[in-house]
Design a protein around this motif. Structure first.
Motif, PDB file in Angstrom:
ATOM      1  N   LYS A 121      -1.573   3.514  -5.723  1.00  0.00           N
ATOM      2  CA  LYS A 121      -2.875   4.173  -5.842  1.00  0.00           C
ATOM      3  C   LYS A 121      -3.846   3.367  -6.716  1.00  0.00           C
ATOM      4  O   LYS A 121      -5.038   3.638  -6.715  1.00  0.00           O
ATOM      5  CB  LYS A 121      -2.716   5.602  -6.371  1.00  0.00           C
ATOM      6  N   ASN A 122      -3.329   2.372  -7.440  1.00  0.00           N
ATOM      7  CA  ASN A 122      -4.167   1.527  -8.297  1.00  0.00           C
ATOM      8  C   ASN A 122      -4.545   0.209  -7.625  1.00  0.00           C
ATOM      9  O   ASN A 122      -5.113  -0.664  -8.265  1.00  0.00           O
ATOM     10  CB  ASN A 122      -3.443   1.224  -9.609  1.00  0.00           C
ATOM     11  N   ILE A 123      -4.225   0.061  -6.342  1.00  0.00           N
ATOM     12  CA  ILE A 123      -4.417  -1.196  -5.627  1.00  0.00           C
ATOM     13  C   ILE A 123      -5.517  -1.056  -4.575  1.00  0.00           C
ATOM     14  O   ILE A 123      -5.524  -0.096  -3.814  1.00  0.00           O
ATOM     15  CB  ILE A 123      -3.096  -1.621  -4.946  1.00  0.00           C
ATOM     16  N   SER A 124      -6.428  -2.019  -4.544  1.00  0.00           N
ATOM     17  CA  SER A 124      -7.417  -2.070  -3.467  1.00  0.00           C
ATOM     18  C   SER A 124      -7.486  -3.499  -2.932  1.00  0.00           C
ATOM     19  O   SER A 124      -7.302  -4.464  -3.679  1.00  0.00           O
ATOM     20  CB  SER A 124      -8.785  -1.596  -3.941  1.00  0.00           C
ATOM     21  N   ILE A 125      -7.755  -3.628  -1.655  1.00  0.00           N
ATOM     22  CA  ILE A 125      -7.806  -4.937  -1.008  1.00  0.00           C
ATOM     23  C   ILE A 125      -9.198  -5.521  -1.161  1.00  0.00           C
ATOM     24  O   ILE A 125     -10.195  -4.873  -0.886  1.00  0.00           O
ATOM     25  CB  ILE A 125      -7.471  -4.798   0.490  1.00  0.00           C
ATOM     26  N   VAL A 126      -9.250  -6.772  -1.604  1.00  0.00           N
ATOM     27  CA  VAL A 126     -10.525  -7.494  -1.750  1.00  0.00           C
ATOM     28  C   VAL A 126     -10.740  -8.385  -0.530  1.00  0.00           C
ATOM     29  O   VAL A 126     -11.822  -8.399   0.048  1.00  0.00           O
ATOM     30  CB  VAL A 126     -10.546  -8.337  -3.042  1.00  0.00           C
ATOM     31  N   GLU A 132      -8.393 -10.504   2.899  1.00  0.00           N
ATOM     32  CA  GLU A 132      -7.130 -10.758   3.603  1.00  0.00           C
ATOM     33  C   GLU A 132      -7.187 -12.099   4.329  1.00  0.00           C
ATOM     34  O   GLU A 132      -8.253 -12.686   4.490  1.00  0.00           O
ATOM     35  CB  GLU A 132      -6.866  -9.667   4.632  1.00  0.00           C
ATOM     36  N   ASP A 134      -6.542  -1.561 -10.549  1.00  0.00           N
ATOM     37  CA  ASP A 134      -7.207  -0.734 -11.551  1.00  0.00           C
ATOM     38  C   ASP A 134      -6.115  -0.206 -12.484  1.00  0.00           C
ATOM     39  O   ASP A 134      -5.346   0.668 -12.116  1.00  0.00           O
ATOM     40  CB  ASP A 134      -7.936   0.421 -10.886  1.00  0.00           C
ATOM     41  N   LEU A 141       0.811  -1.216   0.000  1.00  0.00           N
ATOM     42  CA  LEU A 141       0.000   0.000   0.000  1.00  0.00           C
ATOM     43  C   LEU A 141       0.844   1.265   0.000  1.00  0.00           C
ATOM     44  O   LEU A 141       0.368   2.330  -0.382  1.00  0.00           O
ATOM     45  CB  LEU A 141      -0.946  -0.016   1.202  1.00  0.00           C
ATOM     46  N   ILE A 166      -5.967  -8.886  -3.958  1.00  0.00           N
ATOM     47  CA  ILE A 166      -6.078  -7.465  -4.270  1.00  0.00           C
ATOM     48  C   ILE A 166      -6.618  -7.272  -5.683  1.00  0.00           C
ATOM     49  O   ILE A 166      -6.540  -8.174  -6.513  1.00  0.00           O
ATOM     50  CB  ILE A 166      -4.728  -6.731  -4.113  1.00  0.00           C
ATOM     51  N   GLU A 167      -7.167  -6.108  -5.901  1.00  0.00           N
ATOM     52  CA  GLU A 167      -7.654  -5.728  -7.220  1.00  0.00           C
ATOM     53  C   GLU A 167      -6.796  -4.579  -7.718  1.00  0.00           C
ATOM     54  O   GLU A 167      -6.452  -3.675  -6.955  1.00  0.00           O
ATOM     55  CB  GLU A 167      -9.114  -5.296  -7.140  1.00  0.00           C
TER      56      GLU A 167
END
Length: 93
Positions: free
Chosen positions: A84-89, A91, A57, A6, A54-55
């Motif tokens: 900034k293009n990473i999001s957690i789906v 854990e 974008d 992150l 993770i996803e």
């Protein structure tokens, strides 16, 4: 490594688990297939690892994707992935 991911993003690395190859990042485009990949990774774990789904974008920062001959449902890239293009789906998988 979630904190580092992150903060600085994802950079190609290789632990040479299933085959020898240059540093890369593995990706797949259908999230419903993650359980198959997770099972394979856990099978080859020397230590019991916890994983993070993770996803990414990549609509603004395009990635050059290559088909993976060892995993027909996936791809790999040599490109860095901006945090900034990473999001957690999910854990602790």
């Amino acid at each position: 490594n979630l904190e580092d991911i992150l903060k600085i993003g994802i950079y190609p690395k290789s632990k040479k688990r299933l085959s020898y190859h240059p540093d890369r990042i593995y990706l797949f485009d259908d999230i419903s297939n993650y359980e198959v990949l997770l099972k394979n990774l856990k099978f080859t774990d020397k230590q019991k690892e916890l994983y993070i789904l993770i996803e990414i974008d990549c609509s603004k920062d395009k990635l050059f994707l290559h088909t993976d001959p060892n995993y027909r449902l996936g791809y790999f890239t040599y490109d860095n992935i901006n945090p900034k293009n990473i999001s957690i789906v999910s854990e602790n998988l």
